[in-house]
Design a protein around this motif. Structure first.
Motif, mmCIF file in Angstrom:
data_model
loop_
_atom_site.group_PDB
_atom_site.id
_atom_site.type_symbol
_atom_site.label_atom_id
_atom_site.label_comp_id
_atom_site.label_asym_id
_atom_site.label_seq_id
_atom_site.Cartn_x
_atom_site.Cartn_y
_atom_site.Cartn_z
ATOM 1 N N PHE A 1 0.839 -1.192 0.000
ATOM 2 C CA PHE A 1 0.000 0.000 0.000
ATOM 3 C C PHE A 1 0.878 1.247 0.000
ATOM 4 C CE2 PHE A 1 -2.772 -3.256 1.667
ATOM 5 C CZ PHE A 1 -4.005 -2.964 1.108
ATOM 6 N N ALA A 2 0.394 2.279 -0.681
ATOM 7 C CA ALA A 2 1.080 3.572 -0.676
ATOM 8 C C ALA A 2 0.750 4.315 0.611
ATOM 9 C CB ALA A 2 0.652 4.389 -1.888
ATOM 10 N N ASP A 3 1.429 5.428 0.847
ATOM 11 C CA ASP A 3 1.214 6.214 2.069
ATOM 12 C C ASP A 3 -0.210 6.741 2.173
ATOM 13 O OD1 ASP A 3 3.831 5.784 2.785
ATOM 14 O OD2 ASP A 3 4.553 7.713 2.008
ATOM 15 N N ASP A 4 -0.860 6.954 1.021
ATOM 16 C CA ASP A 4 -2.232 7.467 1.045
ATOM 17 C C ASP A 4 -3.272 6.364 1.211
ATOM 18 O OD1 ASP A 4 -2.213 6.232 -1.420
ATOM 19 O OD2 ASP A 4 -2.646 8.039 -2.585
ATOM 20 N N GLY A 5 -2.812 5.126 1.387
ATOM 21 C CA GLY A 5 -3.721 4.019 1.592
ATOM 22 C C GLY A 5 -4.141 3.283 0.341
ATOM 23 N N SER A 6 -3.740 3.770 -0.827
ATOM 24 C CA SER A 6 -4.105 3.113 -2.076
ATOM 25 C C SER A 6 -3.248 1.868 -2.300
ATOM 26 C CB SER A 6 -3.953 4.077 -3.257
ATOM 27 O OG SER A 6 -2.608 4.494 -3.396
ATOM 28 N N VAL A 7 -3.813 0.914 -2.999
ATOM 29 C CA VAL A 7 -3.094 -0.307 -3.323
ATOM 30 C C VAL A 7 -2.053 -0.011 -4.400
ATOM 31 C CG1 VAL A 7 -3.302 -2.667 -4.201
ATOM 32 C CG2 VAL A 7 -5.115 -1.705 -2.786
ATOM 33 N N ARG A 8 -0.860 -0.523 -4.204
ATOM 34 C CA ARG A 8 0.190 -0.354 -5.199
ATOM 35 C C ARG A 8 0.256 -1.597 -6.073
ATOM 36 N NH1 ARG A 8 4.996 -0.022 -1.753
ATOM 37 N NH2 ARG A 8 6.088 -0.317 -3.720
ATOM 38 N N ILE A 9 -0.063 -1.429 -7.361
ATOM 39 C CA ILE A 9 0.005 -2.526 -8.328
ATOM 40 C C ILE A 9 1.246 -2.304 -9.184
ATOM 41 C CG2 ILE A 9 -1.145 -3.685 -10.242
ATOM 42 C CD1 ILE A 9 -3.808 -2.707 -9.119
ATOM 43 N N SER A 10 2.174 -3.224 -9.108
ATOM 44 C CA SER A 10 3.418 -3.111 -9.864
ATOM 45 C C SER A 10 3.454 -4.188 -10.944
ATOM 46 C CB SER A 10 4.621 -3.249 -8.933
ATOM 47 O OG SER A 10 4.563 -4.489 -8.243
ATOM 48 N N THR A 11 4.459 -4.160 -11.767
ATOM 49 C CA THR A 11 4.639 -5.174 -12.803
ATOM 50 C C THR A 11 6.095 -5.616 -12.785
ATOM 51 O OG1 THR A 11 2.882 -4.248 -14.186
ATOM 52 C CG2 THR A 11 4.457 -5.715 -15.265
ATOM 53 N N GLU A 12 6.317 -6.820 -12.249
ATOM 54 C CA GLU A 12 7.654 -7.391 -12.151
ATOM 55 C C GLU A 12 7.655 -8.767 -12.807
ATOM 56 O OE1 GLU A 12 10.053 -5.626 -11.036
ATOM 57 O OE2 GLU A 12 8.888 -3.984 -10.120
ATOM 58 N N PRO A 13 8.830 -9.285 -13.157
ATOM 59 C CA PRO A 13 8.886 -10.630 -13.754
ATOM 60 C C PRO A 13 8.309 -11.683 -12.801
ATOM 61 C CG PRO A 13 10.977 -9.478 -14.034
ATOM 62 C CD PRO A 13 10.160 -8.652 -13.089
ATOM 63 N N LEU A 14 7.622 -12.649 -13.366
ATOM 64 C CA LEU A 14 7.039 -13.730 -12.577
ATOM 65 C C LEU A 14 7.958 -14.950 -12.627
ATOM 66 C CD1 LEU A 14 4.584 -14.760 -10.960
ATOM 67 C CD2 LEU A 14 3.576 -15.508 -13.118
#
Length: 281
Positions: free
Chosen positions: A134-147
């Protein structure tokens, strides 16, 4: 309760595709995605898991191919309940089709592919909510990394079908305007923005990472028509929520068509959205 937003328990129901070859697409979603054929007619197939319908295929020989500039589906996202089931899906894709991509999004592990008529598909499994960033503002952080595909493959039990508990976790749209998307899906329908990335927005109900995503990455400019996404469902938990949604559409002067078990509206890109109550059959 805030009646201007959709509550916990809201989810995506069935999605429907307008297609040209019912036999080929039915076989694909049965053998590759692992859905069961629940109903079949000359022009329609309903597929799902454990007697729960998830996907409707509507054959229309006269439907034109989706225009390059046309809005509509980016992908349908089938959520499986375990890493084992994701490994099984990876095995089916590698054995019988082609994997288009794979990502670790921080909130989920996802496989990507495209069906024979060009409709995007994601098969994914969620991390537990306690693992989501989660970001500091409470929003979900969706990233894109290798699986780590090797570990996904190692988790497979060789299953030929998607297991009970599989559902449509979210749907991702290609739209002509993110502002109009948010006007319709957030300000009127009642989803909440969870996160944004360049030229994309992710919205949800009840704090999920996203039930609907939208992007303008390919600069689509013309309304949804022809083959591709025909309609999709938003399932709400009780009749009071449906009444509130109906009132918001009326206040926004958005035409509503009544169904026996819900309502139908059309979004700014001519995508049909059906809203119904969870308990309705």
């Amino acid at each position: 309760m805030n009646t201007d937003v959709l509550p916990q328990g809201t989810r995506i129901g069935r999605t429907a595709l307008r297609i040209s070859d019912l036999e080929e697409l039915t076989g694909f979603y049965r053998n590759i995605v692992g859905l069961s054929v629940l109903h079949r007619s000359d022009t329609t197939a309903v597929l799902g898991v454990d007697e729960t319908p998830l996907l409707v295929l509507e054959e229309d020989a006269d439907a034109l191919a989706r225009r390059v500039s046309g809005t509509g589906l980016y992908h349908n996202a089938f959520r499986v309940p375990s890493r084992e089931a994701l490994g099984d899906a990876l095995g089916r894709i590698r054995d019988h089709w082609q994997l288009g991509g794979a990502s670790d999004h921080g909130v989920s592990e996802a496989l990507y592919l495209t069906d024979p008529e060009g409709n995007g598909i994601e098969v994914y499994r969620d991390y537990s909510r306690g693992e989501w960033p989660f970001a500091d503002d409470g929003s979900v952080r969706i990233s894109t990394e290798p699986l780590d595909l090797a570990s996904i493959e190692a988790a497979s039990a060789g299953g030929s079908q998607a297991p009970p508990g599989t559902d449509v976790g979210h749907i991702h749209l290609e739209v002509s305007s993110l502002d109009e998307f948010r006007d319709f899906y957030v300000d009127t329908l009642g989803f909440e923005v969870e996160t944004t990335v360049p030229a994309a927005s992710f919205v949800s109900a009840g704090g999920y990472h996203h039930h609907i995503a939208a992007n303008t990455w390919h600069h689509r400019t013309t309304p949804s028509d022809g083959r591709g996404l025909s309609w999709f469902e938003v399932i709400v938990p009780d009749p009071g929520v449906l009444d509130a949604v109906r009132e918001r559409f009326a206040a926004g002067e958005i035409p509503v068509t009544e169904l026996d078990d819900g309502i139908v509206v059309t979004d700014p890109d001519s995508i049909e959205v059906r809203v119904r109550v969870e308990s309705a059959n």
